[in-house]
Design an enzyme around this catalytic site. Structure first.
Site, PDB file in Angstrom:
ATOM      1  N   LYS A   3       6.733   4.033   1.158  1.00  0.00           N
ATOM      2  CA  LYS A   3       7.887   4.873   1.514  1.00  0.00           C
ATOM      3  C   LYS A   3       7.709   5.635   2.827  1.00  0.00           C
ATOM      4  O   LYS A   3       8.678   6.193   3.349  1.00  0.00           O
ATOM      5  CB  LYS A   3       8.152   5.876   0.390  1.00  0.00           C
ATOM      6  CG  LYS A   3       8.585   5.235  -0.905  1.00  0.00           C
ATOM      7  CD  LYS A   3       8.676   6.241  -2.035  1.00  0.00           C
ATOM      8  CE  LYS A   3       7.341   6.531  -2.649  1.00  0.00           C
ATOM      9  NZ  LYS A   3       6.781   5.397  -3.407  1.00  0.00           N
ATOM     10  N   GLY A  41      -1.536   3.151 -14.274  1.00  0.00           N
ATOM     11  CA  GLY A  41      -0.981   2.663 -13.009  1.00  0.00           C
ATOM     12  C   GLY A  41       0.389   3.189 -12.665  1.00  0.00           C
ATOM     13  O   GLY A  41       1.070   2.642 -11.786  1.00  0.00           O
ATOM     14  N   ALA A  70      11.330   1.039  -7.873  1.00  0.00           N
ATOM     15  CA  ALA A  70      10.593  -0.221  -8.082  1.00  0.00           C
ATOM     16  C   ALA A  70      11.542  -1.410  -7.972  1.00  0.00           C
ATOM     17  O   ALA A  70      12.145  -1.618  -6.923  1.00  0.00           O
ATOM     18  CB  ALA A  70       9.848  -0.198  -9.401  1.00  0.00           C
ATOM     19  N   THR A  80       0.838  -1.203   0.000  1.00  0.00           N
ATOM     20  CA  THR A  80       0.000   0.000   0.000  1.00  0.00           C
ATOM     21  C   THR A  80       0.874   1.254   0.000  1.00  0.00           C
ATOM     22  O   THR A  80       2.095   1.185   0.079  1.00  0.00           O
ATOM     23  CB  THR A  80      -0.904   0.035   1.243  1.00  0.00           C
ATOM     24  OG1 THR A  80      -0.119   0.408   2.395  1.00  0.00           O
ATOM     25  CG2 THR A  80      -1.557  -1.313   1.504  1.00  0.00           C
ATOM     26  N   GLU A 103      13.523  -2.231  -0.881  1.00  0.00           N
ATOM     27  CA  GLU A 103      14.170  -1.906  -2.150  1.00  0.00           C
ATOM     28  C   GLU A 103      13.227  -1.191  -3.107  1.00  0.00           C
ATOM     29  O   GLU A 103      13.618  -0.243  -3.806  1.00  0.00           O
ATOM     30  CB  GLU A 103      14.682  -3.198  -2.794  1.00  0.00           C
ATOM     31  CG  GLU A 103      15.420  -3.012  -4.101  1.00  0.00           C
ATOM     32  CD  GLU A 103      16.783  -2.371  -3.926  1.00  0.00           C
ATOM     33  OE1 GLU A 103      16.901  -1.150  -4.199  1.00  0.00           O
ATOM     34  OE2 GLU A 103      17.720  -3.075  -3.509  1.00  0.00           O
ATOM     35  N   LYS A 154      11.937   9.642  -1.771  1.00  0.00           N
ATOM     36  CA  LYS A 154      12.915   8.708  -2.315  1.00  0.00           C
ATOM     37  C   LYS A 154      14.346   9.195  -2.106  1.00  0.00           C
ATOM     38  O   LYS A 154      15.233   8.415  -1.758  1.00  0.00           O
ATOM     39  CB  LYS A 154      12.641   8.485  -3.803  1.00  0.00           C
ATOM     40  CG  LYS A 154      11.355   7.726  -4.083  1.00  0.00           C
ATOM     41  CD  LYS A 154      11.086   7.556  -5.573  1.00  0.00           C
ATOM     42  CE  LYS A 154       9.801   6.776  -5.820  1.00  0.00           C
ATOM     43  NZ  LYS A 154       9.497   6.592  -7.249  1.00  0.00           N
TER      44      LYS A 154
END
Length: 814
Positions: A578, A663, A610, A554, A605, A681
């Site tokens: 994240k 998506g 991704a 999620t 990771e 990130k």
């Protein structure tokens, strides 16, 4: 002569008794057949004894009688039934008198209880004898009470072997090769001919006593399993039969909970070196388990089996007054012996400051009082502490004669338990090195035994239990990958992935049996229950499964908030979410430390790039001694897709909508467009290289006008983007006029960090970054001028799911 014992389900029904008859008929030479009470009768007699005190025994007595009458009518021909029916009537009349006596006296002594408990064997042995007479040429029934002589401990009597052996030899003709003797197990009598019993499992002991006295060629104990298994089948689904054990190995396993054999049964056959074979009544052709002087089959196996004993309490006796003082241990054990307390486990620190003793939980209060009384003076003087108690514990025994020849058995056991978050409370290992005893919390027994079984019996599959939060786009793709890879993992890596829990925002479904990957969404709707993520975490902890991992598919802050509780339960976490690792640095640091403390894994990771190996590459650089100086990256596959596809011919809003529909963006694209996702990130990457980077330290050169940033909903966002098309068109046109492309770039260095749209010239490595790809450029001591570059697809449900799957494999494929 062959001595055979049948009990449990072997004598549960008339049909099973006929199987016993067939097995006995297949033997050549004289046999002595020892039988237990019909299955369930001993429990029924215990209940009858208690009901006698209340005078409420009539119905139970009728049921007991009826069961034996039915057995007679089924097993014995009509013309031969009268003798058995008369015997059952006689014994039940006697039993009714005993019940009345107990009720009138309102006293149920051990002596009376022994009379109750022994009747089941008396009845079953008589009926089986009369049945055998219709098939065997010579059958003789012997009453074990006339043969086995004991002391006056009526419920767990000690055998007088001198008198017993003489009586057995006087009554059993060892020269007659055609005779079959039938004897009741469990029962015995004192020297004064008062009924006693040999304790639970005593029928095995009866058989061993008979075998010893007649110097039997072998002793066979028949039950409903194929010998002794290398772990309890109730706990370990992949438990297998052990081909052969030494007497000592068998004793250790049975003493610590292997119920197929009563531990005292081993000594009588060991003294005569009589082979003992454990066989299955319902699978007579199976080899079973051979127990003899030396285990010759499976030679080379360091570990033969794992068993466990529950309901253990640890007593800790400690104090400075114990150091260097002679006789402390003697006083402890003598006082416990006088109180009738059996010591199951002993361990002592080398400093002599403390002694740890394991006893049955039922004995703990008497044991505490006994030791405190023994050391009353020392406790009063403050040199010995009052006894401390720790209960709800179990002992796990790892058994094998050859452990002493192998280096590192204990280390492998402790490592395997530690990796699964199982706390070891105490350890004991004898000088023979045949048994490593490990004390754990009872709630961890099943998990611990499965962990050890996987570690030492490598032919069994390692089962990885998956708990999955989120079954939307990424979650669905993840389930498909698991489904597609299951067969390959089993065949090549001996790993079985089992989804045992799924949860969405409203419901959860958890089952240890596993959830079908073909219809998991329907199963959640029909079989799931209303639940929050906290309910799901509680259910995970309660199941307490080995090799467990929680997967967060999620982007939910609520879900990320439970990581600490999950790790506290020694369950690993794999996340593509994240939030938890990009909020306050202290929270990130705490999660990393907690995972290490609990011997669990925390992998994320996919939070950056991704499935691209960005985080793992940075970790490898640091582990090898490199120092990262600067990171420049296009970290948003969604933004790269948007800027690669926006050329002014279609509105910026329509390109964003396309990215969302395919998506590539978060459910709310504002998270991507605002730069917040990219900021998270670069925070993660900065922290991975050792920076205590926080969100407010990152310069965000936002591309969105203030109106768009303030959009309260997704619909309002798209409307706002349409109204501000001129703003986006002007930015695009300015870059195009310079021959540049727009890229959303994140940068980290010791001089500062930033995110924002940049005009990338044609000679820049980022210029030709197509589609939804990500690129990460790392400058370090080893890559000072020509950076290390990682490039590839950085967005999309499928690649994200594959990255999550890879993280799981990195944990368990080692």
């Amino acid at each position: 002569m062959i001595v055979m014992k049948f009990g449990g389900t072997s004598v549960a029904t008339p049909e099973n008794i006929l199987k016993v008859k067939d097995i006995v008929q297949s033997k050549k030479g004289a046999t002595a057949v020892i039988v237990s009470a019909f299955s369930g009768c001993t429990n029924a007699l215990e209940e009858l004894a208690e009901l006698s005190l209340k005078g409420e025994f009539k119905e139970a007595l009728i049921k007991l009688k009826d069961r034996h009458v039915v057995a007679i009518q089924t097993l014995i021909s009509i013309e031969n039934q009268s003798v058995s029916l008369s015997f059952v009537n006689q014994q039940c009349n006697w039993l009714e008198d005993l019940c009345n006596g107990v009720y009138m006296l309102q006293e149920l002594s051990d002596r009376s209880r022994a009379k109750f408990l022994g009747l089941g064997e008396i009845l079953s042995s008589f009926i089986i004898t009369e049945t055998f007479k219709e098939y065997f040429p010579k059958v003789t029934r012997l009453d074990s009470r006339k043969l086995i002589v004991t002391d006056d401990n009526y419920l767990k009597a000690k055998v007088n072997f001198s008198l017993t052996n003489r009586r057995i030899r006087e009554n059993i003709d060892m020269e007659d090769k055609d005779i079959c003797y039938v004897l009741p197990g469990f029962i015995s009598s004192t020297v004064n001919d008062i009924s006693s019993t040999l304790g639970r499992g005593g029928s095995d002991y009866t058989a061993a006593i008979i075998a010893n006295a007649v110097r039997a060629d072998k002793l066979e104990i028949w039950s409903d399993v194929n010998g002794m298994l290398n772990a309890s089948p109730k706990l370990v689904k992949h438990a297998k039969s052990i081909e052969a054990l030494s007497y000592q190995e068998a004793f250790e396993l049975s003493h610590f909970g292997a119920k197929v054999l009563y531990p005292p049964s081993i000594l009588p056959v060991l003294k005569r070196n009589i082979p003992l074979i454990l066989k299955n009544t319902f699978d007579p052709s199976a080899e079973g388990t051979l127990i003899s002087e030396k285990s010759t089959v499976n030679k080379g196996d360091a570990i033969k089996g794992i068993s466990s004993l529950n309901d253990i309490a640890l007593l800790i006796i400690a104090g400075v007054g114990m150091v260097g003082v002679r006789g402390i241990s003697r006083r402890i054990f003598e006082s416990l012996e006088q109180a009738g307390i059996n010591v199951i486990l002993i361990t002592q620190s080398s400093s002599e400051h403390s002694v740890c003793i394991g006893v049955a939980e039922d004995d703990q209060m008497i044991a505490i009082q006994t030791i405190n009384n023994e050391f009353e003076n020392e406790i009063g003087a403050g040199v010995v502490n009052p006894v401390e108690i720790d209960n709800e514990l179990s002992i796990i025994a790892i058994v094998g004669d050859e452990m002493k020849e192998r280096v590192g058995v204990s280390g492998r056991a402790f490592s395997a338990l530690g990796k699964n978050g199982i706390n070891i409370r105490a350890i004991a290992q004898g000088s023979s090195e045949r048994n490593i005893s490990i004390v754990v919390d009872t709630k961890d027994v099943k998990k611990a035994i499965n962990v050890l079984h996987e570690r030492f019996f490598g032919d069994s599959t390692k089962t990885v239990h998956l708990f999955i939060a989120g079954i939307g786009n990424v979650g669905h793709e993840f389930m498909q990958i698991v489904k597609e890879q299951q067969s390959l993992l089993k065949e090549e890596l001996n790993i079985s992935l089992k989804v045992v829990g799924i949860v969405n925002s409203k419901q959860m479904l958890v089952t240890e049996e596993g959830i079908s990957l073909d219809n998991y969404k329907e199963a959640l709707k029909t079989d799931g229950q209303a639940a929050t993520i906290n309910d799901f975490v509680d259910a995970m902890a309660a199941m307490n499964l080995r090799n467990a991992v929680f997967i967060d598919n999620t982007a939910s802050e609520v879900v990320s908030a439970v990581y600490q509780n999950v790790l506290n339960s020694s369950i690993s976490v794999v996340a593509c979410n994240k939030i938890a690792i990009s909020t306050d640095y202290s929270a990130y640091e705490e999660l990393k430390a907690l995972a290490k403390l609990k011997n669990s894994h925390f992998r994320y990771e996919t939070c950056v790039g991704a499935a691209l190996p960005v985080i793992s590459t940075i970790q490898d650089l640091l582990t090898s001694g490199d120092h990262v100086k600067q990171i420049d990256a296009v970290l948003s596959g969604s933004l790269n897709f948007i800027f690669n596809n926006y050329d002014g011919t279609a509105s910026f809003a329509s390109v964003v909508r396309q990215a969302k529909e395919e998506g590539y963006t978060e459910p709310n694209p504002l998270i991507d467009l605002s730069g917040k996702d990219v900021m998270r990130k670069i925070i993660i990457l900065g922290r991975e290289v050792g920076s205590r980077l926080e969100m407010d330290k990152i310069q965000n050169n936002a591309i969105l006008p203030a109106e768009c940033l303030a959009a309260p909903s997704v619909d309002e966002l798209f409307a706002s983007l349409e109204r501000n098309e001129a703003h986006f068109k002007s930015i695009y046109d300015a870059a195009k006029a310079k021959g540049c492309k727009l890229k959303y770039v994140a940068s980290f260095s010791k001089n500062g960090s930033s995110v924002g749209v940049q005009e990338i010239p044609s000679d820049h490595p980022f210029f030709n970054l197509d589609g939804k790809d990500n690129i990460v450029s790392i400058n370090s001591d080893r890559y000072p001028e020509q950076p290390l570059v990682i490039k590839g697809a950085g967005a999309g449900a499928q690649v994200t799911a594959s990255g999550v799957f890879s993280d799981i494999m990195r944990i368990f494929n080692n």
